[in-house]
Design a protein around this motif. Structure first.
Motif, PDB file in Angstrom:
ATOM      1  N   ALA A  40      -1.892  26.863  42.556  1.00  0.00           N
ATOM      2  CA  ALA A  40      -2.019  27.796  41.444  1.00  0.00           C
ATOM      3  C   ALA A  40      -1.790  27.086  40.116  1.00  0.00           C
ATOM      4  CB  ALA A  40      -1.007  28.918  41.616  1.00  0.00           C
ATOM      5  N   ASN A  41      -2.132  27.779  39.055  1.00  0.00           N
ATOM      6  CA  ASN A  41      -1.806  27.367  37.714  1.00  0.00           C
ATOM      7  C   ASN A  41      -0.349  26.942  37.622  1.00  0.00           C
ATOM      8  OD1 ASN A  41      -2.550  27.264  34.992  1.00  0.00           O
ATOM      9  ND2 ASN A  41      -3.707  29.158  35.299  1.00  0.00           N
ATOM     10  N   GLY A  42      -0.090  25.728  37.117  1.00  0.00           N
ATOM     11  CA  GLY A  42       1.281  25.300  36.955  1.00  0.00           C
ATOM     12  C   GLY A  42       1.904  24.678  38.186  1.00  0.00           C
ATOM     13  N   ALA A  43       1.129  24.521  39.249  1.00  0.00           N
ATOM     14  CA  ALA A  43       1.658  23.921  40.488  1.00  0.00           C
ATOM     15  C   ALA A  43       1.965  22.442  40.311  1.00  0.00           C
ATOM     16  CB  ALA A  43       0.666  24.118  41.631  1.00  0.00           C
ATOM     17  N   GLY A  44       1.308  21.801  39.342  1.00  0.00           N
ATOM     18  CA  GLY A  44       1.584  20.391  39.068  1.00  0.00           C
ATOM     19  C   GLY A  44       0.402  19.457  39.294  1.00  0.00           C
ATOM     20  N   LYS A  45      -0.798  20.009  39.441  1.00  0.00           N
ATOM     21  CA  LYS A  45      -1.987  19.183  39.719  1.00  0.00           C
ATOM     22  C   LYS A  45      -2.276  18.216  38.571  1.00  0.00           C
ATOM     23  CE  LYS A  45      -4.634  22.829  40.132  1.00  0.00           C
ATOM     24  NZ  LYS A  45      -3.631  23.865  39.791  1.00  0.00           N
ATOM     25  N   THR A  46      -2.305  18.755  37.363  1.00  0.00           N
ATOM     26  CA  THR A  46      -2.598  17.918  36.198  1.00  0.00           C
ATOM     27  C   THR A  46      -1.523  16.852  36.020  1.00  0.00           C
ATOM     28  OG1 THR A  46      -3.745  19.730  35.109  1.00  0.00           O
ATOM     29  CG2 THR A  46      -2.981  17.947  33.691  1.00  0.00           C
ATOM     30  N   THR A  47      -0.283  17.237  36.216  1.00  0.00           N
ATOM     31  CA  THR A  47       0.821  16.285  36.081  1.00  0.00           C
ATOM     32  C   THR A  47       0.666  15.149  37.088  1.00  0.00           C
ATOM     33  OG1 THR A  47       2.271  18.039  35.286  1.00  0.00           O
ATOM     34  CG2 THR A  47       3.348  16.063  36.174  1.00  0.00           C
ATOM     35  N   LEU A  48       0.244  15.493  38.310  1.00  0.00           N
ATOM     36  CA  LEU A  48       0.054  14.449  39.322  1.00  0.00           C
ATOM     37  C   LEU A  48      -1.049  13.471  38.890  1.00  0.00           C
ATOM     38  CD1 LEU A  48       0.338  14.737  43.072  1.00  0.00           C
ATOM     39  CD2 LEU A  48      -1.574  13.494  42.140  1.00  0.00           C
ATOM     40  N   GLU A 197      -8.556  21.164  41.667  1.00  0.00           N
ATOM     41  CA  GLU A 197      -9.385  22.344  41.396  1.00  0.00           C
ATOM     42  C   GLU A 197      -8.627  23.647  41.602  1.00  0.00           C
ATOM     43  OE1 GLU A 197     -11.942  23.697  40.289  1.00  0.00           O
ATOM     44  OE2 GLU A 197     -13.244  22.006  39.801  1.00  0.00           O
ATOM     45  N   GLN A 198      -8.920  24.613  40.747  1.00  0.00           N
ATOM     46  CA  GLN A 198      -8.481  25.994  41.010  1.00  0.00           C
ATOM     47  C   GLN A 198      -9.566  26.718  41.789  1.00  0.00           C
ATOM     48  OE1 GLN A 198      -5.767  27.932  39.267  1.00  0.00           O
ATOM     49  NE2 GLN A 198      -5.527  26.858  37.323  1.00  0.00           N
ATOM     50  N   ASN A 199     -10.782  26.177  41.687  1.00  0.00           N
ATOM     51  CA  ASN A 199     -11.908  26.756  42.419  1.00  0.00           C
ATOM     52  C   ASN A 199     -11.882  26.235  43.854  1.00  0.00           C
ATOM     53  OD1 ASN A 199     -14.391  27.628  43.355  1.00  0.00           O
ATOM     54  ND2 ASN A 199     -15.344  27.392  41.345  1.00  0.00           N
TER      55      ASN A 199
HETATM   56  P1  ATP Z   1      -3.137  23.966  35.486  1.00  0.00           P
HETATM   57  O1  ATP Z   1      -4.158  24.362  36.458  1.00  0.00           O
HETATM   58  O2  ATP Z   1      -2.699  25.076  34.585  1.00  0.00           O
HETATM   59  O3  ATP Z   1      -3.435  22.692  34.745  1.00  0.00           O
HETATM   60  P2  ATP Z   1      -1.420  22.423  37.077  1.00  0.00           P
HETATM   61  O4  ATP Z   1      -1.263  22.663  38.548  1.00  0.00           O
HETATM   62  O5  ATP Z   1      -2.313  21.317  36.691  1.00  0.00           O
HETATM   63  O6  ATP Z   1      -1.859  23.728  36.382  1.00  0.00           O
HETATM   64  P3  ATP Z   1       0.512  21.208  35.395  1.00  0.00           P
HETATM   65  O7  ATP Z   1      -0.386  21.287  34.209  1.00  0.00           O
HETATM   66  O8  ATP Z   1       0.742  19.891  35.993  1.00  0.00           O
HETATM   67  O9  ATP Z   1       0.022  22.195  36.522  1.00  0.00           O
HETATM   68  O10 ATP Z   1       1.889  21.867  34.994  1.00  0.00           O
HETATM   69  C1  ATP Z   1       2.985  21.926  35.871  1.00  0.00           C
HETATM   70  C2  ATP Z   1       4.225  22.377  35.120  1.00  0.00           C
HETATM   71  O11 ATP Z   1       4.578  21.406  34.147  1.00  0.00           O
HETATM   72  C3  ATP Z   1       4.053  23.680  34.366  1.00  0.00           C
HETATM   73  O12 ATP Z   1       5.220  24.422  34.544  1.00  0.00           O
HETATM   74  C4  ATP Z   1       3.918  23.256  32.927  1.00  0.00           C
HETATM   75  O13 ATP Z   1       4.445  24.205  32.078  1.00  0.00           O
HETATM   76  C5  ATP Z   1       4.723  21.975  32.876  1.00  0.00           C
HETATM   77  N1  ATP Z   1       4.186  21.050  31.867  1.00  0.00           N
HETATM   78  C6  ATP Z   1       2.944  20.549  31.839  1.00  0.00           C
HETATM   79  N2  ATP Z   1       2.770  19.709  30.806  1.00  0.00           N
HETATM   80  C7  ATP Z   1       3.947  19.691  30.132  1.00  0.00           C
HETATM   81  C8  ATP Z   1       4.434  19.000  28.971  1.00  0.00           C
HETATM   82  N3  ATP Z   1       3.651  18.165  28.283  1.00  0.00           N
HETATM   83  N4  ATP Z   1       5.711  19.223  28.592  1.00  0.00           N
HETATM   84  C9  ATP Z   1       6.503  20.058  29.296  1.00  0.00           C
HETATM   85  N5  ATP Z   1       6.114  20.720  30.402  1.00  0.00           N
HETATM   86  C10 ATP Z   1       4.870  20.544  30.814  1.00  0.00           C
END
Ligand code: ATP
Length: 240
Positions: A40-48, A197-199
């Motif tokens: 889901a949104n915010g799961a951490g995909k982008t961070t990874l 992907e969210q899709n």
């Molecule tokens: P999305 O689909 O919305 O991109 P995601 O699975 O990719 O979701 P991330 O973007 O990795 O998730 O975000 C994971 C968590 O890290 C979220 O709680 C977000 O608020 C937090 N987060 C992301 N970027 C930052 C940042 N630059 N500073 C602080 N917290 C962050």
């Protein structure tokens, strides 16, 4: 003709300003494998993906590409090892033409005739782009922009391609086309692909495997078909 691209992520913890977002994440990609990174949104995909590219530091854990540690390398050195990240959103330069955008991707990797060949190869793979080569980035449709972002990543000749939600904002038919193109490009070039992907349905339709993140932890890692068929998991983590 897989050329490498084995990725191993082990016990990866990443946070922003001390608050962890990923908690000991671990999974691996075999060379040539297409893996969907779901959640889901915010799961951490982008961070990874950002940690993989070295855009955010890992607090702990290891990342290896074909056995070599990436942790500690700068983003550009990770790119030289063969990692290409296609970030989400608008990575295409609006004022530059398709051709100029592509060449930007080839600048550091190829010179002279090799650069021309690399550009020609991308046009061969993406015919719609070839037809638009003199159009400016801002004139492209969403699908064309994603294709250009993908082409620009491919032009650096990576072994591992990581994509952040390429389907975002695209119509279903365009998503299907883009996924097909991605699958073909990966197969043709023997690439390993990590597709955030969210899709879920689209991603699983081209993936060999799926890894599901929830609140920064891996909650499932299974063949794509098994994930698609797992109703409990879909309801709990994938929202359908
Ligand atoms: P999305 O689909 O919305 O991109 P995601 O699975 O990719 O979701 P991330 O973007 O990795 O998730 O975000 C994971 C968590 O890290 C979220 O709680 C977000 O608020 C937090 N987060 C992301 N970027 C930052 C940042 N630059 N500073 C602080 N917290 C962050």
């Amino acid at each position: 003709r897989v050329r490498g691209g084995a990725l191993e992520i082990r016990d990866l913890t990443v946070g922003y300003g001390g608050a962890p977002v990923l908690h000991g994440v671990g999974f691996a990609l075999a060379p040539g494998e297409v893996v969907a990174l779901l959640g889901a949104n915010g799961a951490g995909k982008t961070t990874l993906l950002r940690a993989l590219a070295g855009l955010v530091p890992a607090a702990s854990g290891t990342l290896t590409l074909d056995g070599d540690a990436l942790t500690g390398l700068r983003t550009e050195d990770r790119a030289r090892r063969g990692l290409a990240l296609v970030p989400d959103g608008q990575s295409v330069v609006a004022e530059l033409t398709v051709d100029e955008n592509l060449r930007l991707g080839a600048l550091w990797r190829h010179r002279g005739a090799a650069r021309e060949r690399a550009v020609a190869d991308v046009y061969e793979l993406f015919e719609p782009l070839a037809r638009r080569r003199t159009s400016a980035g801002h004139q492209l449709s969403g699908g064309e922009r994603q294709m250009l972002a993908l082409g620009r990543a491919l032009i650096a000749d990576p072994v591992l391609l990581a994509l952040d939600e390429p389907s975002l904002g695209l119509a279903p038919l365009v998503v299907a086309q883009l996924m097909g193109t991605l699958r073909d490009a990966a197969a043709q070039r023997g690439l390993t692909v990590l597709l955030a992907e969210q899709n879920v349905t689209s991603a699983l339709s081209i993936a060999d495997r799926g890894v599901v993140l929830d609140l920064g932890r891996v909650v499932a890692d299974a063949p794509a078909a098994a994930l698609a068929a797992d109703e409990t998991l879909r309801h709990a983590y994938l929202g359908f």
